[in-house]
Scaffold this active site. Structure first.
Site, mmCIF file in Angstrom:
data_model
loop_
_atom_site.group_PDB
_atom_site.id
_atom_site.type_symbol
_atom_site.label_atom_id
_atom_site.label_comp_id
_atom_site.label_asym_id
_atom_site.label_seq_id
_atom_site.Cartn_x
_atom_site.Cartn_y
_atom_site.Cartn_z
ATOM 1 N N GLU A 223 -9.916 -10.389 -7.291
ATOM 2 C CA GLU A 223 -8.947 -9.302 -7.148
ATOM 3 C C GLU A 223 -7.820 -9.414 -8.182
ATOM 4 O O GLU A 223 -7.372 -8.403 -8.732
ATOM 5 C CB GLU A 223 -8.385 -9.294 -5.727
ATOM 6 C CG GLU A 223 -9.424 -8.877 -4.685
ATOM 7 C CD GLU A 223 -8.930 -9.038 -3.252
ATOM 8 O OE1 GLU A 223 -7.759 -9.425 -3.055
ATOM 9 O OE2 GLU A 223 -9.720 -8.761 -2.338
ATOM 10 N N TYR B 224 -12.638 -2.532 -3.007
ATOM 11 C CA TYR B 224 -13.114 -2.519 -1.618
ATOM 12 C C TYR B 224 -14.640 -2.467 -1.530
ATOM 13 O O TYR B 224 -15.181 -2.077 -0.485
ATOM 14 C CB TYR B 224 -12.473 -1.358 -0.863
ATOM 15 C CG TYR B 224 -11.042 -1.646 -0.432
ATOM 16 C CD1 TYR B 224 -10.742 -2.743 0.385
ATOM 17 C CD2 TYR B 224 -9.981 -0.834 -0.837
ATOM 18 C CE1 TYR B 224 -9.436 -3.015 0.783
ATOM 19 C CE2 TYR B 224 -8.676 -1.102 -0.437
ATOM 20 C CZ TYR B 224 -8.411 -2.192 0.378
ATOM 21 O OH TYR B 224 -7.126 -2.465 0.783
ATOM 22 N N HIS C 108 -2.029 -5.316 1.600
ATOM 23 C CA HIS C 108 -3.310 -5.991 1.383
ATOM 24 C C HIS C 108 -3.049 -7.414 0.925
ATOM 25 O O HIS C 108 -2.124 -7.649 0.149
ATOM 26 C CB HIS C 108 -4.134 -5.278 0.296
ATOM 27 C CG HIS C 108 -5.289 -6.117 -0.188
ATOM 28 N ND1 HIS C 108 -6.498 -6.164 0.479
ATOM 29 C CD2 HIS C 108 -5.399 -6.998 -1.217
ATOM 30 C CE1 HIS C 108 -7.297 -7.028 -0.149
ATOM 31 N NE2 HIS C 108 -6.659 -7.537 -1.180
ATOM 32 N N LYS D 268 0.827 -1.205 0.000
ATOM 33 C CA LYS D 268 0.000 0.000 0.000
ATOM 34 C C LYS D 268 0.873 1.273 0.000
ATOM 35 O O LYS D 268 2.103 1.204 0.184
ATOM 36 C CB LYS D 268 -0.928 -0.047 1.214
ATOM 37 C CG LYS D 268 -1.980 -1.181 1.153
ATOM 38 C CD LYS D 268 -2.811 -1.213 2.439
ATOM 39 C CE LYS D 268 -3.994 -2.142 2.328
ATOM 40 N NZ LYS D 268 -4.813 -2.131 3.587
ATOM 41 N N ASN E 50 -1.767 0.158 7.134
ATOM 42 C CA ASN E 50 -1.272 -1.140 7.590
ATOM 43 C C ASN E 50 -0.446 -1.858 6.522
ATOM 44 O O ASN E 50 -0.359 -3.087 6.506
ATOM 45 C CB ASN E 50 -2.420 -1.997 8.117
ATOM 46 C CG ASN E 50 -3.492 -2.205 7.063
ATOM 47 O OD1 ASN E 50 -3.350 -1.770 5.926
ATOM 48 N ND2 ASN E 50 -4.549 -2.886 7.438
HETATM 49 P P1 IDP Z 1 -7.695 -6.698 5.911
HETATM 50 O O1 IDP Z 1 -6.883 -5.723 5.092
HETATM 51 O O2 IDP Z 1 -6.917 -7.246 7.063
HETATM 52 O O3 IDP Z 1 -8.353 -7.771 5.080
HETATM 53 P P2 IDP Z 1 -10.329 -5.447 6.077
HETATM 54 O O4 IDP Z 1 -11.274 -5.631 7.224
HETATM 55 O O5 IDP Z 1 -10.661 -6.155 4.800
HETATM 56 O O6 IDP Z 1 -8.875 -5.841 6.600
HETATM 57 O O7 IDP Z 1 -10.216 -3.889 5.826
HETATM 58 C C1 IDP Z 1 -9.614 -3.386 4.641
HETATM 59 C C2 IDP Z 1 -8.719 -2.228 5.012
HETATM 60 O O8 IDP Z 1 -9.496 -1.149 5.509
HETATM 61 C C3 IDP Z 1 -7.720 -2.534 6.144
HETATM 62 O O9 IDP Z 1 -6.570 -3.187 5.678
HETATM 63 C C4 IDP Z 1 -7.437 -1.139 6.675
HETATM 64 O O10 IDP Z 1 -6.514 -0.436 5.827
HETATM 65 C C5 IDP Z 1 -8.802 -0.474 6.560
HETATM 66 N N1 IDP Z 1 -9.620 -0.609 7.783
HETATM 67 C C6 IDP Z 1 -10.303 -1.699 8.181
HETATM 68 N N2 IDP Z 1 -10.985 -1.478 9.321
HETATM 69 C C7 IDP Z 1 -10.732 -0.207 9.650
HETATM 70 C C8 IDP Z 1 -11.182 0.648 10.737
HETATM 71 O O11 IDP Z 1 -11.938 0.242 11.630
HETATM 72 N N3 IDP Z 1 -10.691 1.908 10.745
HETATM 73 C C9 IDP Z 1 -9.859 2.387 9.777
HETATM 74 N N4 IDP Z 1 -9.432 1.639 8.739
HETATM 75 C C10 IDP Z 1 -9.871 0.354 8.670
HETATM 76 MG MG MG Z 2 -9.838 -7.645 3.617
#
Ligand code: IDP
Ligand code: MG
Length: 154
Positions: free
Chosen positions: A127, A50, A116, A10, A113
């Site tokens: 994807e 997304y 992805h 990312k 984070n």
């Molecule tokens: P993942 O990347 O571990 O699969 P997902 O739940 O699919 O997590 O969420 C996609 C992305 O959205 C996360 O990687 C993060 O960047 C962002 N994200 C998810 N939940 C939150 C939140 O509660 N607050 C802010 N950003 C979030």
């Molecule tokens: Mg996810």
């Protein structure tokens, strides 16, 4: 069971010049690159990627984040690649992710984070098709493949 998964390094990963170190972790584990490109994700593609999160409070910030700068998009192949990559990545939020995982070692944020990874065979197939044409993906065997695991081990 060889699988393919979509991994995105990312914008924070690229900006923080962690690309090489993060790819190294996937390669060290035994995963093999099937495709890779540096690109900027446009809002329309980000919203398709997304789509399952549309309507959630963090969705607008997530689209802003993923479109904020260049990303490295890869397809990685290997035994149980989807689950193996998720484990290498760690839990979604850096402050919860285990030390030793990518997110656990390099971040502390909920949004930023670093990486992805597809979370199921269905999402991986969808994807991968969003980012790569079949001709952009290579299917090849590395010289050490036999030492990384028997093809049909049980
Ligand atoms: P993942 O990347 O571990 O699969 P997902 O739940 O699919 O997590 O969420 C996609 C992305 O959205 C996360 O990687 C993060 O960047 C962002 N994200 C998810 N939940 C939150 C939140 O509660 N607050 C802010 N950003 C979030
Ligand atoms: Mg996810």
């Amino acid at each position: 069971m060889v699988e393919r998964t979509l991994i995105i390094l990312k914008p924070d990963c690229v900006q923080r010049r962690l690309v090489g170190r993060i790819i190294q972790r996937f390669e060290d584990k035994g995963l093999v690159l099937a495709g890779m490109k540096l690109m900027r994700i446009m809002p329309e593609l980000a919203e398709r990627h997304y789509a399952p999160h549309k309507g959630k409070p963090f969705f607008p910030g997530l689209i802003e984040y993923i479109t904020s700068g260049p990303v490295v998009v890869m397809v990685l192949a290997g035994a149980r690649a989807i689950a193996v990559c998720r484990k290498l990545m760690g839990k979604t939020f850096g402050f919860e992710a285990e030390p030793g995982s990518i997110r656990g070692d390099f971040g502390i944020s909920m949004t930023y984070n670093l990486v992805h990874g597809s979370d199921s065979p269905e999402s991986a197939a969808g994807e991968i098709a969003l980012y790569f044409t079949p001709g952009e993906l290579l299917d090849f065997t590395t010289a050490d493949a036999d030492w990384l695991g028997r093809p049909n081990e049980v």
